[in-house]
Each structure stands twice: as C-alpha cells, then as structure tokens.
Scaffold this active site. Sequence first.
Site, PDB file in Angstrom:
ATOM      1  CE  LYS A  13       0.324   0.065   1.718  1.00 44.38           C
ATOM      2  NZ  LYS A  13       1.123   0.589   2.786  1.00 44.38           N
ATOM      3  NE  ARG A 122      -0.851  -1.466  11.334  1.00 41.74           N
ATOM      4  CZ  ARG A 122      -0.219  -1.393  10.125  1.00 41.74           C
ATOM      5  NH1 ARG A 122      -1.161  -1.073   9.202  1.00 41.74           N
ATOM      6  NH2 ARG A 122       0.956  -1.895   9.863  1.00 41.74           N
ATOM      7  NE  ARG A 155       0.405  -5.900  10.599  1.00 42.01           N
ATOM      8  CZ  ARG A 155       0.171  -5.212   9.152  1.00 42.01           C
ATOM      9  NH1 ARG A 155      -0.557  -4.643   8.749  1.00 42.01           N
ATOM     10  NH2 ARG A 155       1.443  -5.211   8.401  1.00 42.01           N
ATOM     11  NE  ARG A 166       5.799  -3.948   8.417  1.00 39.44           N
ATOM     12  CZ  ARG A 166       4.654  -3.503   9.075  1.00 39.44           C
ATOM     13  NH1 ARG A 166       4.957  -3.105  10.136  1.00 39.44           N
ATOM     14  NH2 ARG A 166       3.552  -3.011   8.290  1.00 39.44           N
TER      15      ARG A 166
HETATM   16  P1  ADP Z   1      -1.261   0.729   5.875  1.00 44.07           P
HETATM   17  O1  ADP Z   1      -2.188  -0.215   5.351  1.00 44.07           O
HETATM   18  O2  ADP Z   1      -0.615   1.738   4.730  1.00 44.07           O
HETATM   19  O3  ADP Z   1      -0.201  -0.278   6.315  1.00 44.07           O
HETATM   20  P2  ADP Z   1      -3.064   1.361   7.937  1.00 44.07           P
HETATM   21  O4  ADP Z   1      -4.444   1.705   7.061  1.00 44.07           O
HETATM   22  O5  ADP Z   1      -3.067   0.110   8.391  1.00 44.07           O
HETATM   23  O6  ADP Z   1      -1.804   1.672   6.901  1.00 44.07           O
HETATM   24  O7  ADP Z   1      -2.991   2.674   8.776  1.00 44.07           O
HETATM   25  C1  ADP Z   1      -1.842   2.469  10.121  1.00 44.07           C
HETATM   26  C2  ADP Z   1      -2.277   2.806  11.185  1.00 44.07           C
HETATM   27  O8  ADP Z   1      -2.681   4.399  11.077  1.00 44.07           O
HETATM   28  C3  ADP Z   1      -3.885   2.481  11.711  1.00 44.07           C
HETATM   29  O9  ADP Z   1      -3.623   2.163  13.068  1.00 44.07           O
HETATM   30  C4  ADP Z   1      -4.930   3.217  11.285  1.00 44.07           C
HETATM   31  O10 ADP Z   1      -5.807   3.384  12.204  1.00 44.07           O
HETATM   32  C5  ADP Z   1      -4.149   4.887  11.299  1.00 44.07           C
HETATM   33  N1  ADP Z   1      -4.412   5.660  10.181  1.00 44.07           N
HETATM   34  C6  ADP Z   1      -4.546   5.439   8.779  1.00 44.07           C
HETATM   35  N2  ADP Z   1      -5.071   6.619   8.251  1.00 44.07           N
HETATM   36  C7  ADP Z   1      -4.786   7.335   9.016  1.00 44.07           C
HETATM   37  C8  ADP Z   1      -5.125   9.000   9.180  1.00 44.07           C
HETATM   38  N3  ADP Z   1      -5.548   9.363   7.817  1.00 44.07           N
HETATM   39  N4  ADP Z   1      -5.117   9.657  10.210  1.00 44.07           N
HETATM   40  C9  ADP Z   1      -4.910   9.045  11.425  1.00 44.07           C
HETATM   41  N5  ADP Z   1      -4.576   7.796  11.353  1.00 44.07           N
HETATM   42  C10 ADP Z   1      -4.684   6.930  10.468  1.00 44.07           C
HETATM   43  P1  AMP Z   2       1.006  -5.216   4.779  1.00 43.02           P
HETATM   44  O1  AMP Z   2      -0.222  -5.770   5.375  1.00 43.02           O
HETATM   45  O2  AMP Z   2       0.812  -4.674   3.406  1.00 43.02           O
HETATM   46  O3  AMP Z   2       1.895  -4.311   5.869  1.00 43.02           O
HETATM   47  O4  AMP Z   2       1.757  -6.576   4.575  1.00 43.02           O
HETATM   48  C1  AMP Z   2       2.236  -7.294   5.706  1.00 43.02           C
HETATM   49  C2  AMP Z   2       3.498  -8.125   5.231  1.00 43.02           C
HETATM   50  O5  AMP Z   2       2.899  -9.232   4.442  1.00 43.02           O
HETATM   51  C3  AMP Z   2       4.723  -7.636   4.372  1.00 43.02           C
HETATM   52  O6  AMP Z   2       5.660  -6.945   5.503  1.00 43.02           O
HETATM   53  C4  AMP Z   2       5.135  -8.915   3.774  1.00 43.02           C
HETATM   54  O7  AMP Z   2       6.096  -9.545   4.704  1.00 43.02           O
HETATM   55  C5  AMP Z   2       4.045  -9.444   3.208  1.00 43.02           C
HETATM   56  N1  AMP Z   2       3.544  -8.782   2.103  1.00 43.02           N
HETATM   57  C6  AMP Z   2       2.387  -8.489   1.531  1.00 43.02           C
HETATM   58  N2  AMP Z   2       2.578  -7.828   0.357  1.00 43.02           N
HETATM   59  C7  AMP Z   2       3.537  -8.483  -0.095  1.00 43.02           C
HETATM   60  C8  AMP Z   2       4.173  -8.375  -1.411  1.00 43.02           C
HETATM   61  N3  AMP Z   2       3.498  -7.813  -2.568  1.00 43.02           N
HETATM   62  N4  AMP Z   2       5.249  -8.864  -1.693  1.00 43.02           N
HETATM   63  C9  AMP Z   2       6.008  -9.646  -0.820  1.00 43.02           C
HETATM   64  N5  AMP Z   2       5.371  -9.640   0.547  1.00 43.02           N
HETATM   65  C10 AMP Z   2       4.257  -9.052   0.891  1.00 43.02           C
END
Ligand code: ADP
Ligand code: AMP
Length: 212
Positions: A13, A122, A155, A166
């Site tokens: 995302k 990541r 992270r 999660r």
């Molecule tokens: P989210 O925001 O849904 O938690 P991220 O955008 O942070 O996910 O992506 C999670 C991990 O996967 C990151 O290390 C990112 O670089 C990698 N990643 C994201 N999209 C892709 C993709 N389409 N192909 C390969 N790796 C990806």
């Molecule tokens: P993310 O970066 O989206 O993976 O979010 C990291 C963490 O932030 C999550 O695991 C939750 O602890 C907190 N968080 C982010 N968005 C929300 C939400 N909409 N509601 C509650 N907790 C959230």
Amino acid sequence: MNIIFLGPPGAGKGTIAALAKEVLSIPHISTGDIFRAAIKNETPLGKQVKSILASGELVPDALTIDLVNERLKEDDTSGGYILDGFPRTIPQAEALETFADIDFVINFTVERDMIIRRLSGRRIAKESGKVYHIIYNPPRVEGICDITGESLIQREDDKEEAVVNRLEVYERQTEPLIEYYTEKGLIRNVDGSDTPEKVLASFLAVIGVDKS
Ligand code: ADP
Ligand code: AMP
C-alpha cells in the site's frame, strides 16, 4: 478523488501510494507514518502509541478517528487524497462516513507467503520516509538510504513475533471491511503481487485514469 488503500500489512500500500501520489497530485496520508513520526519525535501521542505499534496491536479507534478527521481538514486534501492504513476497523469506517466521501476502496491482494517475505525484508529510512526491500527494492548501497545517506532500520513490528500478530489482527479486525465496502459498491480488487510499476498501472486502470 478520495481513495482508501486496503489490504494486509506488506501488500504494498505504502509503496504504490508513494508512486500514485505523484501521478494523481494528491497527498498520501498514512496513519502508520503519522504514528511512527510521533514516536520518533517523542511527542505525547508518540509516547502513548509506542508499545502498541511495537506489538502489532491497533491504536484505539477514538484516537485514530480524531487524528484522521483533523488531518482531512487540511488544505492539501481539497483535491483528493489516498488514505493508507485507515480505516482498519468497522467503527473507523462508520466514523469516516460522517466526515468524508470516498470514491474508491482499493483492495490489494497478495498471498500470505509473499506477505511474509515482503515484511521480513522491509527496511525503512526514518528521516526520508522511504521504504526499501533487501531483495525486491534494495538501496544503491546496502543498508544506506539513497536520498539522505542515513542507515536503514527494520521496523520493530516487522520482527517475526509482531508480524504473526499483525496478520491475525488484520484478519480479525480489518478483513471484514472488504465485505463492508463491497456492499457499498466501492471495492476494486488489484493484484498486488506484480512489480510496483504493474500494480500502479492496474490501480490507475481500475480508477479510470490514463497515465499517458
Ligand atoms: P504496506 O504499506 O502495505 O505495509 P509496503 O509498501 O511497505 O507495504 O511494502 C512492504 C514491503 O514489500 C517493502 O519492503 C516494499 O519495498 C516491498 N514491496 C512493496 N510492493 C512491492 C512489489 N510490488 N513487489 C515487490 N516488493 C514490493
Ligand atoms: P502501518 O504502517 O499501516 O503498517 O501501521 C503500523 C501500525 O500503526 C499498526 O500496526 C497499528 O499499530 C498502527 N495503526 C496504523 N493505522 C491504524 C489504524 N487505522 N487504526 C489503528 N491502528 C493503526
């Protein structure tokens, strides 16, 4: 256009939002990024949510809803926005309806084993906010951010124990939103397992935007 990015942690995302915001010229609003910035800056909010994020649990609805409500009042949202990571519960989705009109909810689909591979590899740069992957999206120099030169970190909630929690939290509390928004006719499914460029193209196609 007001858009929600839905999908499990690691679906991509944030990565797709970072690309899409340039194409669409709208802000990328990530509640996770807002909480992490507060933790880094040791603000009262940061102190309140630090241990919650580390464990992979969700921040309480009331606090998160207020935060997003305030953020959406800022001027830069007048031409639309991408909400990444919000809503994550049915009460959050119900509250959002009282202060926002959503055009599309994009559901990024990715298999569980790929999610685990993505989350475990990541790495993030705290200052620049850029997200990398040790294999799929590595920096030019190992462990160093391309933009700021800072050291990349893992992270806290990408460590194995928190990841399992999660994914459970996602299935229990967030996945029901797929049905919620399907009933409202807002869901658009996008296969998130392809390259970021292809996922971006699929996303733009489902919302009817021609990139060229
Ligand atoms: P989210 O925001 O849904 O938690 P991220 O955008 O942070 O996910 O992506 C999670 C991990 O996967 C990151 O290390 C990112 O670089 C990698 N990643 C994201 N999209 C892709 C993709 N389409 N192909 C390969 N790796 C990806
Ligand atoms: P993310 O970066 O989206 O993976 O979010 C990291 C963490 O932030 C999550 O695991 C939750 O602890 C907190 N968080 C982010 N968005 C929300 C939400 N909409 N509601 C509650 N907790 C959230």
